[in-house]
Design an enzyme around this catalytic site. Sequence first.
Site: not given
Lengths: 138, 484
Positions: B104, B208, B211, B240, B332, B407, B410
Amino acid sequence: MAGSFTFMDHTADRRLKVKGDDLESLFIEGVKGLAYLLQVDMQKIHGASVKRTIDIEAPDTTSLLIDFLSEVLTYTHIDKSVYEKVQFEFLEPRHLKARIFGHRVEGFAEEVKAVTYHEAEVSQVENGTWESMVIFDI
Amino acid sequence: MTNIMDKKDLTKIEPYLWEISKDFRADMRVPAWIYATESMLDEMMSDRSLDQLVNVSTLPGIRVAAQVMPDAHEGYGFPIGGVCATRWPDGIISPGGIGYDINCGVRLLRSGLDYEDARPHLRRLAGALYEQVPTGTGKSGPLKIGKNEMDRMMKEGAAWAIRNGYGEERDVKFIESKGCLEDADPEAVSGRAVQRGNDQLGTLGGGNHFLEVDYVDELFDEEVAEAYGLKVGQLVVMIHTGSRGFGHQIATDYLRTFMQVMADYDIVLPDKELTCAPLNSQEGKAYYRAMKAAANFAFTNRQVITWEVRKAWRKIFGGQNESLDVLYDVAHNIAKVEEHKLEGKQEKVVVHRKGATRSFGPGYAELPGEYREVGQPVLIPGSMGTASYVLAGQNRSMELSFGSCCHGAGRRMSRRQAKKKVEAGELTRALEHEGIFVRAATSGGIAEEAPLAYKDVNEVVTAVELAGLAQRVARLRPVVVIKG
């Protein structure tokens, strides 16, 4: 035999508590909980019927529950279907064979990536009920 | 579930670094380190993050310390935001230390357009992007490829996509490891993983993943920003996502395999989800090669999405302003064999990054020439509708955190709580009022990812900067968000 499932809090993922009067009910509640997470709307499933057979062995009953739910999830994604019903041919502490039944869907409500072993522990409580926690990676 | 730890169990060893001593629990092999401000530490103690970190410190072959970044939160086994390096080649590799969503990661594209010029077209751009990029779960992508092509893709990574017309030659230069981890082995990947993944290249997925079109709101270091080709007001695109069902299945398969063989290697763990095997065991080697295949899938996925984004971009801004260049692409959730200086000498270790971004400082040969002198771009997505950051890796991260950094913002609130507190329609309207256009596959997806469910990304990046792991280069503000 009866069982139930309840969702509890987890910061990022989904923590499910499953209970059953016997092991079969416990495993069935896990499948129902997964279907609950995946379904956009329980009433709107009109897709074609699908079924699969699962035959797995595991080192212990907890791993058997998690591996069984992982199998259901794998077929969920491969078949783009939600599986809601289970028929066990047999369920032993470390080996099971079952047929699962469901319907094709257009998409899922939640991206369930995996069924994890974290916090899972199949155990029998004082009144004879079986229970375990199941954490789904979202 | 709450933490069993007390604050007195933590010692401040640097201004933004806390330690749980190896004596805290008998089975710890190394101390546990937490990068955080004091208030962030309080927040981490409200869930099981730190207990999970202590569990990581018990893994066979772990070096220096089990570490978490300031964006840490409770995971399933490893905490999210965790870094764990094990001895090479006989230390362990753990699929749980990488995550189900192998590689990811985040890709950032740089445009030649200015926010003010593009502003009147953003609503249409949101529609075009939503149309081009498949989002949500259970949706197929633009390609469905057979077994032979899947095998080639697993071995070649992003270059496979480019060879097949989904990108430009220069794109791979700006991807971590040039978009391909060597020695990926299709033979180590199950047929079911292939079945789950063969129609998912070019899809964003849910959870999560997102784009986003952002504009550069503020620069913190002009020189580094120039090297990265960033200027104030410029539009950029952030992607992501990861290896989709392909990676999830590989992780699931190998967790089950490892569970069955752990006893053969005399490995005893406090949590089954930490299941692992020595890297140099037959099972460890097979997983590492399969994990590389999944990492290459993820690099390819972000490459195909880039192709889709470019199509949408051309449709709205066609002509001279249509170019979108890859600024960087970084994982990540990954494990890599890397050389780090430990106790004064170079040593090979297996660095697990689970919700942690590689943040190599200036001078590293693997970085593209354009960035070598300023350090690796570290891409930090914030929560929906707030801010994201571009950081530059610093050499202090090479001394402390095996070249790793945070990353994201959180999570701090569960998806369930967020859904209870947020009404998706209302949030979408409020964001649109602020000039942010949101399109999502499901309304639940919007509510779950509401900004209030996350920590403050500004505080997270400030903490990693003060700890010396990376420095701020640019802050990005979203204007279009496409959600799974």
